[in-house]
Design a protein around this motif. Structure first.
Motif, PDB file in Angstrom:
ATOM      1  N   GLY A 149       0.786  -1.230   0.000  1.00  0.00           N
ATOM      2  CA  GLY A 149       0.000   0.000   0.000  1.00  0.00           C
ATOM      3  C   GLY A 149       0.815   1.275   0.000  1.00  0.00           C
ATOM      4  O   GLY A 149       0.419   2.263   0.633  1.00  0.00           O
ATOM      5  N   LEU A 150       1.936   1.310  -0.726  1.00  0.00           N
ATOM      6  CA  LEU A 150       2.847   2.453  -0.712  1.00  0.00           C
ATOM      7  C   LEU A 150       2.936   3.108  -2.093  1.00  0.00           C
ATOM      8  O   LEU A 150       2.418   2.595  -3.084  1.00  0.00           O
ATOM      9  N   TYR A 151       3.641   4.241  -2.115  1.00  0.00           N
ATOM     10  CA  TYR A 151       4.098   4.838  -3.360  1.00  0.00           C
ATOM     11  C   TYR A 151       5.517   4.343  -3.613  1.00  0.00           C
ATOM     12  O   TYR A 151       6.309   4.210  -2.676  1.00  0.00           O
ATOM     13  N   GLY A 152       5.844   4.063  -4.876  1.00  0.00           N
ATOM     14  CA  GLY A 152       7.185   3.602  -5.197  1.00  0.00           C
ATOM     15  C   GLY A 152       7.510   3.899  -6.645  1.00  0.00           C
ATOM     16  O   GLY A 152       6.651   3.740  -7.521  1.00  0.00           O
ATOM     17  N   LEU A 153       8.726   4.355  -6.892  1.00  0.00           N
ATOM     18  CA  LEU A 153       9.122   4.747  -8.246  1.00  0.00           C
ATOM     19  C   LEU A 153      10.219   3.860  -8.793  1.00  0.00           C
ATOM     20  O   LEU A 153      11.244   3.657  -8.137  1.00  0.00           O
ATOM     21  N   ARG A 154      10.018   3.345  -9.985  1.00  0.00           N
ATOM     22  CA  ARG A 154      11.062   2.682 -10.761  1.00  0.00           C
ATOM     23  C   ARG A 154      11.586   3.701 -11.783  1.00  0.00           C
ATOM     24  O   ARG A 154      10.928   3.986 -12.783  1.00  0.00           O
ATOM     25  N   PRO A 155      12.766   4.308 -11.549  1.00  0.00           N
ATOM     26  CA  PRO A 155      13.309   5.252 -12.524  1.00  0.00           C
ATOM     27  C   PRO A 155      13.897   4.522 -13.729  1.00  0.00           C
ATOM     28  O   PRO A 155      14.025   3.300 -13.738  1.00  0.00           O
ATOM     29  N   SER A 156      14.278   5.302 -14.732  1.00  0.00           N
ATOM     30  CA  SER A 156      14.948   4.745 -15.909  1.00  0.00           C
ATOM     31  C   SER A 156      16.363   4.306 -15.554  1.00  0.00           C
ATOM     32  O   SER A 156      16.914   4.684 -14.513  1.00  0.00           O
ATOM     33  N   TYR A 157      16.946   3.515 -16.456  1.00  0.00           N
ATOM     34  CA  TYR A 157      18.313   3.038 -16.249  1.00  0.00           C
ATOM     35  C   TYR A 157      19.250   4.207 -15.910  1.00  0.00           C
ATOM     36  O   TYR A 157      19.296   5.216 -16.617  1.00  0.00           O
ATOM     37  N   SER A 216       4.197   8.588   1.224  1.00  0.00           N
ATOM     38  CA  SER A 216       3.717   9.817   0.600  1.00  0.00           C
ATOM     39  C   SER A 216       4.404  10.043  -0.733  1.00  0.00           C
ATOM     40  O   SER A 216       5.572   9.694  -0.919  1.00  0.00           O
ATOM     41  N   LEU A 217       3.682  10.668  -1.657  1.00  0.00           N
ATOM     42  CA  LEU A 217       4.287  11.040  -2.932  1.00  0.00           C
ATOM     43  C   LEU A 217       5.347  12.107  -2.737  1.00  0.00           C
ATOM     44  O   LEU A 217       6.297  12.209  -3.517  1.00  0.00           O
ATOM     45  N   SER A 218       5.210  12.909  -1.682  1.00  0.00           N
ATOM     46  CA  SER A 218       6.228  13.918  -1.409  1.00  0.00           C
ATOM     47  C   SER A 218       7.574  13.262  -1.144  1.00  0.00           C
ATOM     48  O   SER A 218       8.623  13.816  -1.486  1.00  0.00           O
ATOM     49  N   GLY A 219       7.561  12.068  -0.551  1.00  0.00           N
ATOM     50  CA  GLY A 219       8.803  11.351  -0.313  1.00  0.00           C
ATOM     51  C   GLY A 219       9.471  10.945  -1.612  1.00  0.00           C
ATOM     52  O   GLY A 219      10.701  11.012  -1.747  1.00  0.00           O
ATOM     53  N   ILE A 220       8.660  10.542  -2.597  1.00  0.00           N
ATOM     54  CA  ILE A 220       9.197  10.128  -3.892  1.00  0.00           C
ATOM     55  C   ILE A 220       9.844  11.327  -4.593  1.00  0.00           C
ATOM     56  O   ILE A 220      10.982  11.255  -5.073  1.00  0.00           O
ATOM     57  N   LYS A 221       9.117  12.439  -4.639  1.00  0.00           N
ATOM     58  CA  LYS A 221       9.639  13.628  -5.312  1.00  0.00           C
ATOM     59  C   LYS A 221      10.876  14.169  -4.600  1.00  0.00           C
ATOM     60  O   LYS A 221      11.883  14.511  -5.237  1.00  0.00           O
ATOM     61  N   THR A 222      10.814  14.253  -3.278  1.00  0.00           N
ATOM     62  CA  THR A 222      11.930  14.819  -2.510  1.00  0.00           C
ATOM     63  C   THR A 222      13.195  14.011  -2.702  1.00  0.00           C
ATOM     64  O   THR A 222      14.289  14.572  -2.861  1.00  0.00           O
TER      65      THR A 222
END
Length: 568
Positions: free
Chosen positions: A243-251, A279-285
């Motif tokens: 139940g979290l936000y998580g980002l897979r960035p590009s290579y 929080s999405l703020s955590g991803i962006k920050t």
């Protein structure tokens, strides 16, 4: 201890040392519920270990709010680090999510940051005073890095990974490392050193993998921000299941230099580090801080791309005013379970209500992309695992199930390699598939009505919510984007509600896997499990992906407020 040369004895000693790294007075105040208590998300609040202020700190999900209170000295870094440390230890007792625990080191770092702020009136960097958890790949000087291998017990790092150095430069407080599966190449979390990590919403279910320790820890709010890695879904699967936000960035957008890994030397479909947070703020920050540190000056593979505020503001996507999202419901091989379909419909309705457009996404050659990736990873995987485990003779896991004789997930363990020439052909075909998919995306300009191709794809992270241990047999819905190198951000939508998400009658199965997936579903088994989706953008478009995920998240929240007592 008898026979210290055996791998079991090494494990026993490592687990003893791990337990000794936890302050005894903390353990004495934690009463873990019995195994038949499945949902343990309320344990931190009910536990006597956390004070009222520590609960307030750890219940603050928005990372920007925590950073503001740290910068203003309303909260000290020592207070915040101690609060999350205690909560992390509670999480460890109920879901077994940690590997390395370094309390004294982290608190000393927090005290230094507090002293700097008091003396200068200035923060050290954009992450000043923030505790950050690390997946057990990120080397920290002087600490062991086992990555779930018995053979690596006693392997102490002589320097920090580049990303860890950057976190320190940005003012962060690394404070724990988190559990992973042996080899990393599993969508669940279990290894011979630290054992199994469970899902805090239902301990009979998996937390996902390979960043499953991070997922379980952050879900219990034992960390405000964590770092996972993703080669086929390893950030996104545990983010969705927990139940979290998580980002897979590009290579190579986030530096990998100095970290340990499986399949090292395989540079066609590479693993990437990405943030996980409540929080999405955590991803962006996280992304803004790391990119702002110019990682390309520290890691020769890091992409030279500064944070792009115009991209985040969606300048090339109509300013974010009328976006067109393409919804992929199935990949042509598997039909998702009812809760996933409901989440897709909820998201679609929320976006339309917010003035955006939606179209269907037709998957292109997903089966071939899956097979291409599996071939690339499998080219030398068996030898890699064998070489790594040879010194101790620990068994290579053939299953994530409780029953050791079950080998139904063995496809994650390739049995033989291929020639260099055959591998080159897979690399060539991967490049061709990326071009075909790019053209496929560009052609959607004809159906969007915005004058642009679709802005992003929204799709399942998996065909189900978190399944029982040993039952997560596929990473197809995530690994396709690794092969195409598209950044993707997970966002939570709802939870499984057994009275609503009833089992549907059998449909015409798309494949044998589709039939197996259908038969797996029982709403009672999955009840309470989080349900999330992922938003997929174009290569190196991380800022826009974050910006568009914020748009989707806001639309869902607005609809949730409107129908608060409905079927959400």
């Amino acid at each position: 201890m008898a026979n210290l040369t055996s791998w079991q004895a090494l494990v026993e000693d490592k687990r003893r040392r791990q337990k000794e790294s936890i302050p005894k007075e903390w353990l004495e105040l934690i009463i873990a519920p019995p195994p038949d208590v499945l949902n343990v998300t309320k344990v931190p609040k009910e536990c006597k270990l956390l004070s009222a202020k520590e609960l307030e700190i750890t219940e603050t999900s928005n990372v920007d709010v925590i950073l503001q209170k740290l910068a203003s000295s309303e909260w000290s870094s020592v207070e915040v680090t101690t609060a999350f440390y205690k909560r992390a230890i509670i999480a460890q007792q109920v879901v077994n999510c940690l590997t390395e625990i370094f309390v004294e080191r982290a608190l000393a770092r927090a005290a230094e940051l507090d002293a700097h702020l008091a003396k200068t009136g200035k923060v050290v960097g954009p992450l000043h005073g923030l505790p950050i958890s690390l997946k057990d790949q990120l080397c920290v000087k002087g600490l062991e890095t086992t990555m779930g291998y018995v053979s690596w017990i006693g392997k102490y790092a002589d320097r920090n990974a580049v990303l860890v150095d950057i976190l320190y430069e940005c003012g962060a407080v690394p404070f724990v490392r988190t559990n992973i599966p042996q080899t990393l190449m599993w969508p669940e979390t279990f290894n011979n050193v630290f054992g199994r990590t469970s899902n805090p919403y239902n301990r009979a279910l998996t937390s996902g993998g390979s960043s499953g320790g991070e997922g379980a820890l952050i879900a219990l709010k034992g960390s405000p921000l964590g770092i996972g890695s993703d080669i086929g879904g390893s950030v996104r699967i545990p983010s969705a299941f927990c139940g979290l936000y998580g980002l897979r960035p590009s290579y190579n957008r986030v530096p990998y230099e100095g970290a340990v890994n499986s399949l090292e030397g395989q540079d066609s479909v590479v693993s990437v580090f990405g943030p996980m947070s409540n929080s999405l703020s955590g991803i962006k920050t996280f992304m803004k801080a790391v990119v702002g540190s110019k990682p390309w000056t520290k890691d020769p593979m890091a992409i030279r791309k500064k944070w792009d505020e115009n991209e985040y503001s969606l300048v090339e996507h109509g300013g974010g005013k009328q976006l067109c999202f393409a919804f992929l419901t199935d990949d042509g091989l598997v039909t998702p379970h009812p809760p996933i379909i409901r989440a897709l419909e909820m998201t679609k309705n929320a976006l339309v209500a917010d003035g955006h457009k939606v179209v269907d996404w037709v998957p292109l050659k997903h089966r071939e992309i899956y097979e291409n990736l599996a071939g690339i990873w499998g080219a030398g995987a068996s030898e890699d695992y064998a070489v790594t485990t040879a010194s101790t003779g620990e068994p290579i896991l053939a299953s994530m199930s409780f029953e050791s004789d079950q080998v139904d997930e063995a496809p994650f363990l390739p049995s033989k390699g291929i020639s260099a020439y055959e591998l080159w052909q897979l690399h060539k075909r991967k490049r061709e598939l990326r071009k075909e998919y790019l053209d496929h995306w560009e052609k959607t300009v004809d159906i969007t009505g915005t004058g642009r191709p679709v802005d992003a794809i929204i799709c399942p992270v998996a065909p189900y919510a978190a399944p029982p241990h040993g039952k997560n047999r596929s990473a197809n819905f995530t690994m396709v984007w690794n092969g195409l190198d598209y950044p993707a951000c997970v966002f939570p939508v709802t939870q499984v509600i057994e009275t609503i998400d009833v089992k549907k009658p059998p449909h015409q199965f798309l494949s044998e896997t589709d039939k197996t997936t259908y038969e797996l579903y029982d709403p009672t088994t999955f009840n309470n499990a989080p349900v999330a989706l992922q938003l997929v953008g174009r290569t190196l478009e991380e800022e826009a992906v974050i910006g568009m995920t914020e748009v989707v998240d806001a639309a869902l929240r607005q609809m949730f407020m409107k129908y608060h007592k409905g079927s959400w």
